[in-house]
Design a protein around this motif. Structure first.
Motif, PDB file in Angstrom:
ATOM      1  N   ASP A 196       0.817  -1.213   0.000  1.00 37.55           N
ATOM      2  CA  ASP A 196       0.000   0.000   0.000  1.00 37.55           C
ATOM      3  C   ASP A 196       0.853   1.267   0.000  1.00 37.55           C
ATOM      4  N   SER A 197       2.090   1.176   0.515  1.00 37.15           N
ATOM      5  CA  SER A 197       2.960   2.340   0.629  1.00 37.15           C
ATOM      6  C   SER A 197       4.389   1.872   0.845  1.00 37.15           C
ATOM      7  N   HIS A 198       5.343   2.838   0.821  1.00 39.99           N
ATOM      8  CA  HIS A 198       6.732   2.497   1.119  1.00 39.99           C
ATOM      9  C   HIS A 198       6.855   1.960   2.540  1.00 39.99           C
ATOM     10  N   ASP A 200       4.587   0.377   4.251  1.00 39.13           N
ATOM     11  CA  ASP A 200       4.030  -0.974   4.257  1.00 39.13           C
ATOM     12  C   ASP A 200       5.062  -1.972   3.743  1.00 39.13           C
ATOM     13  N   MET A 201       5.781  -1.588   2.684  1.00 40.04           N
ATOM     14  CA  MET A 201       6.794  -2.472   2.112  1.00 40.04           C
ATOM     15  C   MET A 201       7.928  -2.707   3.104  1.00 40.04           C
ATOM     16  N   GLN A 202       8.374  -1.644   3.799  1.00 39.60           N
ATOM     17  CA  GLN A 202       9.451  -1.784   4.770  1.00 39.60           C
ATOM     18  C   GLN A 202       9.018  -2.645   5.951  1.00 39.60           C
ATOM     19  N   GLU A 203       7.758  -2.488   6.386  1.00 38.43           N
ATOM     20  CA  GLU A 203       7.264  -3.258   7.522  1.00 38.43           C
ATOM     21  C   GLU A 203       7.207  -4.746   7.215  1.00 38.43           C
ATOM     22  N   SER A 204       7.094  -5.087   5.935  1.00 42.76           N
ATOM     23  CA  SER A 204       7.018  -6.504   5.573  1.00 42.76           C
ATOM     24  C   SER A 204       8.316  -7.242   5.879  1.00 42.76           C
ATOM     25  N   CYS A 225       0.510   0.185  -4.689  1.00 39.77           N
ATOM     26  CA  CYS A 225      -0.738   0.767  -5.206  1.00 39.77           C
ATOM     27  C   CYS A 225      -1.682   0.959  -4.024  1.00 39.77           C
ATOM     28  N   PRO A 226      -2.680   1.830  -4.147  1.00 39.07           N
ATOM     29  CA  PRO A 226      -3.610   2.056  -3.033  1.00 39.07           C
ATOM     30  C   PRO A 226      -4.270   0.759  -2.568  1.00 39.07           C
ATOM     31  N   GLY A 227      -4.103   0.454  -1.290  1.00 45.40           N
ATOM     32  CA  GLY A 227      -4.701  -0.756  -0.742  1.00 45.40           C
ATOM     33  C   GLY A 227      -3.884  -2.012  -0.946  1.00 45.40           C
ATOM     34  N   GLY A 228      -2.741  -1.896  -1.647  1.00 43.06           N
ATOM     35  CA  GLY A 228      -1.915  -3.075  -1.889  1.00 43.06           C
ATOM     36  C   GLY A 228      -2.652  -4.119  -2.709  1.00 43.06           C
ATOM     37  N   ASP A 229      -2.259  -5.393  -2.558  1.00 45.97           N
ATOM     38  CA  ASP A 229      -2.878  -6.438  -3.380  1.00 45.97           C
ATOM     39  C   ASP A 229      -4.365  -6.618  -3.054  1.00 45.97           C
ATOM     40  N   VAL A 230      -4.740  -6.441  -1.781  1.00 40.68           N
ATOM     41  CA  VAL A 230      -6.161  -6.570  -1.419  1.00 40.68           C
ATOM     42  C   VAL A 230      -6.982  -5.470  -2.080  1.00 40.68           C
ATOM     43  N   GLY A 231      -6.475  -4.248  -2.081  1.00 41.50           N
ATOM     44  CA  GLY A 231      -7.186  -3.153  -2.725  1.00 41.50           C
ATOM     45  C   GLY A 231      -7.326  -3.368  -4.219  1.00 41.50           C
ATOM     46  N   PHE A 232      -6.262  -3.830  -4.864  1.00 43.10           N
ATOM     47  CA  PHE A 232      -6.277  -4.059  -6.307  1.00 43.10           C
ATOM     48  C   PHE A 232      -7.272  -5.160  -6.677  1.00 43.10           C
TER      49      PHE A 232
END
Length: 440
Positions: A196-198, A200-204, A225-232
């Motif tokens: 969902d954001s930078h 979010d990516m770092q937290e992974s 992207c907005p909402g990440g894979d779930v949003g898409f």
């Protein structure tokens, strides 16, 4: 067991099961061998080196599928095993949900698919159309730079007649069937941005004992992207609620089990019961998941609908049931099943030599209530209000349930082929279990 094979472009090539055998791959491709390192007589590669990771992808595509691709340094380099497993799963979804009730690859079936976000590699259309030459695919992307590389890769593999690439916009429909001027698609697939954001990516990566399994060269639009894979995927789900049966199978890859759980919950909230899930793990490094859903009523084979290492909460309804018939032969069980179903107002196609049959029914005609209604409606009963069903009227105009039955030594297997009502399938299973065993 080596993960490579000399059988290129095999239409039924199996899933990748384990880690790539670098010794086997190096023996088949000198370019890969030149980048391998040795330790204790075993080859290994540096997954943090972009050049090495790209060569691994190129070598697997060359050796296993007869494909060649060119990749830019600043876009995602797709790991081949998980990508092929996704394509292979879609092949099995389509193979086991055909109008002919087939369980195998039909070379005469004209399949049209869509890849949402082809990326620079265009790997999904390349894998799909090279392994099944009668398939055709469209691919969309919002990045002109990636689209140009994708076009080159399609042309380099002489697949321009099978693969059509279309530029899209971030605010356009994700499933542009009208813009593509097609009435329907057999499937769509997507490998969306996971984050969902930078942040979010770092937290992974937080809490992991080791760095990511391979260096990531993806551009921002490929990763976020907005909402990440779930949003898409939720956007695709919302569009599917309008398009419905115009696409037989809507599918998507997901980066986390929690994402799969959220999408399955959304499917159930919208009353979608015909769905399938898979774990796309190939070896020990990369684990991904995928989900598929359909508004049509053809049911995939049970091992396809519930494929791989999954938690119980995401599993769809089973499409198979076995009835144990101890000490009984296949012939005895077949005669028993044939005797029961031949008396019902259903379409029953029995093949005695193979001890298999297919039953189609409009509705439940075997319950006590159905039998009482039939008796009441019979013209042979004084005061009844019905008429006998003619022989040529027994084929149901609308199939409420279709089931294939296999009679084997000491077991009868039922395979749910078609229908929206799982209770109806269970009811037929109960009828045959009582007839075969005398028990509920």
């Amino acid at each position: 067991m080596p993960s490579t094979t000399t059988n290129k472009a095999n239409s039924t090539r199996p899933y990748y099961q384990g880690d790539v055998d670098f010794d086997v791959l190096a023996a088949q491709d000198p370019d890969f061998s030149a980048l391998c390192q040795r330790s204790k007589n075993k080859r290994w590669i540096d997954f943090q080196d972009p050049e090495v990771v790209q060569q691994l992808t190129r070598s697997l595509l060359k050796v296993d599928f007869g494909l060649k691709i060119q990749l830019p340094d600043d876009r995602l380099c797709p790991p081949v095993p998980v990508r092929w497993n996704y394509v292979r799963w879609i092949q099995e979804l389509l193979d086991t949900t055909s109008e002919e009730y087939s369980e195998t690859y039909d070379q005469d079936r004209d399949v049209v698919g869509l890849d949402i976000g082809v990326g620079a590699s265009c790997i999904y259309p390349l894998l799909a159309c090279s392994s099944r030459p009668e398939w055709r695919m469209a691919g969309t992307d919002i990045d002109p730079y990636s689209s140009e590389y994708a076009r080159r890769n399609v042309e380099a593999n002489a697949l321009s007649k099978q693969v059509r690439l279309v530029m899209s916009k971030s605010d356009a429909a994700l499933v542009p069937v009208d813009a593509m001027k097609v009435e329907e698609l057999d499937f769509l697939m997507t490998n969306p941005p996971f984050y969902d954001s930078h942040e979010d990516m770092q937290e992974s990566y937080v809490g992991k004992d080791a760095p990511s399994s391979a260096v990531c060269t993806g551009a921002e639009n490929e990763m976020i992207c907005p909402g990440g894979d779930v949003g898409f995927v939720t956007r695709i789900l919302e569009e599917s609620l309008q398009l419905r049966e115009r696409v037989q199978w809507y599918t998507a890859m997901l980066g986390k089990m929690s994402s799969l759980q959220q999408i399955v919950a959304k499917l159930k909230e919208n009353g979608i019961s015909n769905y399938a899930v898979t774990c796309l793990q190939a070896g020990h490094r990369t684990k991904r998941w995928a989900v598929a859903w359909s508004y049509r009523d053809y049911r995939p084979r049970n091992d396809v609908a519930r494929h791989g290492d999954l938690v119980h909460a995401v599993l769809p309804l089973p499409t198979a049931q076995s009835i144990a018939v101890p000490l009984m032969s296949a012939a005895w069980a077949g005669n028993k099943v044939d005797g029961v179903l031949s008396k019902l107002e259903v379409k029953w196609m029995w093949r005695g030599r193979s001890a298999t049959g297919v039953m189609e029914a409009r509705e439940n005609v075997w319950s006590r209530a159905a039998r009482r209604k039939k008796q009441f409606d019979s013209p042979d009963v004084p005061g009844s209000r019905g008429s006998k069903v003619k022989e040529d009227e027994q084929e149901p105009a609308t199939v409420g349930l279709a089931v294939k039955i296999y009679c084997k030594e000491e077991v009868v297997e039922l395979r749910w082929l078609k229908g929206q009502d799982h209770v109806l399938f269970q009811s037929l299973c109960g009828l045959l279990k009582r007839a075969l065993t005398g028990r509920d």
